[in-house]
Design a protein around this motif. Structure first.
Motif, PDB file in Angstrom:
ATOM      1  N   LEU A 182       0.834  -1.206   0.000  1.00  0.00           N
ATOM      2  CA  LEU A 182       0.000   0.000   0.000  1.00  0.00           C
ATOM      3  C   LEU A 182       0.872   1.262   0.000  1.00  0.00           C
ATOM      4  O   LEU A 182       0.597   2.222  -0.734  1.00  0.00           O
ATOM      5  CB  LEU A 182      -0.925  -0.005   1.217  1.00  0.00           C
ATOM      6  N   GLY A 183       1.932   1.246   0.799  1.00  0.00           N
ATOM      7  CA  GLY A 183       2.848   2.389   0.825  1.00  0.00           C
ATOM      8  C   GLY A 183       3.531   2.617  -0.509  1.00  0.00           C
ATOM      9  O   GLY A 183       3.734   3.757  -0.936  1.00  0.00           O
ATOM     10  N   ILE A 184       3.896   1.544  -1.191  1.00  0.00           N
ATOM     11  CA  ILE A 184       4.511   1.665  -2.514  1.00  0.00           C
ATOM     12  C   ILE A 184       3.498   2.198  -3.521  1.00  0.00           C
ATOM     13  O   ILE A 184       3.807   3.073  -4.334  1.00  0.00           O
ATOM     14  CB  ILE A 184       5.086   0.310  -2.969  1.00  0.00           C
TER      15      ILE A 184
ATOM     16  N   PHE B 265       4.091   6.599  -0.582  1.00  0.00           N
ATOM     17  CA  PHE B 265       4.198   7.228   0.733  1.00  0.00           C
ATOM     18  C   PHE B 265       5.326   6.518   1.482  1.00  0.00           C
ATOM     19  O   PHE B 265       5.156   5.433   2.033  1.00  0.00           O
ATOM     20  CB  PHE B 265       2.855   7.102   1.462  1.00  0.00           C
ATOM     21  N   THR B 266       6.491   7.127   1.480  1.00  0.00           N
ATOM     22  CA  THR B 266       7.703   6.498   1.986  1.00  0.00           C
ATOM     23  C   THR B 266       7.605   6.132   3.463  1.00  0.00           C
ATOM     24  O   THR B 266       8.036   5.045   3.866  1.00  0.00           O
ATOM     25  CB  THR B 266       8.913   7.428   1.759  1.00  0.00           C
ATOM     26  N   VAL B 267       7.037   7.007   4.270  1.00  0.00           N
ATOM     27  CA  VAL B 267       6.961   6.748   5.711  1.00  0.00           C
ATOM     28  C   VAL B 267       6.134   5.491   5.988  1.00  0.00           C
ATOM     29  O   VAL B 267       6.479   4.680   6.853  1.00  0.00           O
ATOM     30  CB  VAL B 267       6.366   7.978   6.447  1.00  0.00           C
ATOM     31  N   LEU B 268       5.069   5.304   5.250  1.00  0.00           N
ATOM     32  CA  LEU B 268       4.234   4.124   5.408  1.00  0.00           C
ATOM     33  C   LEU B 268       5.013   2.859   5.015  1.00  0.00           C
ATOM     34  O   LEU B 268       4.931   1.837   5.689  1.00  0.00           O
ATOM     35  CB  LEU B 268       2.968   4.255   4.563  1.00  0.00           C
TER      36      LEU B 268
ATOM     37  N   ALA C 198       7.529   2.133   7.830  1.00  0.00           N
ATOM     38  CA  ALA C 198       6.829   1.591   9.001  1.00  0.00           C
ATOM     39  C   ALA C 198       6.419   0.135   8.752  1.00  0.00           C
ATOM     40  O   ALA C 198       6.532  -0.711   9.650  1.00  0.00           O
ATOM     41  CB  ALA C 198       5.612   2.441   9.321  1.00  0.00           C
ATOM     42  N   ALA C 199       5.973  -0.164   7.550  1.00  0.00           N
ATOM     43  CA  ALA C 199       5.586  -1.533   7.213  1.00  0.00           C
ATOM     44  C   ALA C 199       6.796  -2.453   7.248  1.00  0.00           C
ATOM     45  O   ALA C 199       6.706  -3.596   7.718  1.00  0.00           O
ATOM     46  CB  ALA C 199       4.933  -1.564   5.842  1.00  0.00           C
TER      47      ALA C 199
END
Length: 97
Positions: A58-60, A64-67, A70-71
């Motif tokens: 989902l972050g990719i 959204f780098t921070v997500l 965190a993942a």
């Protein structure tokens, strides 16, 4: 096939040695409660890694780098817990045998 007298005697000696060497383990073996927590921890660890993987994708997708970071940390924690299951009885670093 029943045990011979010699085998029974050897088994009793092993039980006595175990009781002297590791009384806590001997009590757990006698009580039969070797921990239903092990499968629960394994499921939790695998679930943590899986959720981390989904959040990473989902972050990719959202760029959204921070997500994504965190993942990745979440997946690492789940993998650490899964690998650490061997020592979950409070005896880290104890040599086998």
């Amino acid at each position: 096939m029943p045990l011979s007298n010699e085998e029974r005697k050897q088994l009793e000696e092993l039980e006595q040695e175990l009781t002297v060497e590791d009384p806590k383990l001997a009590r757990e073996l006698l009580s039969g409660s070797l921990g239903p927590s092990l499968p629960a921890r394994a499921v939790f660890s695998i679930l943590t890694v899986s959720v981390g993987f989904v959040v990473l994708i989902l972050g990719i997708a959202l760029q959204f780098t921070v997500l994504g970071v965190a993942a990745f940390v979440l997946m690492g924690a789940g993998a650490y817990w899964l690998v650490g299951l061997r020592n979950h009885r409070g005896r880290p670093g104890r040599p086998p045998g």
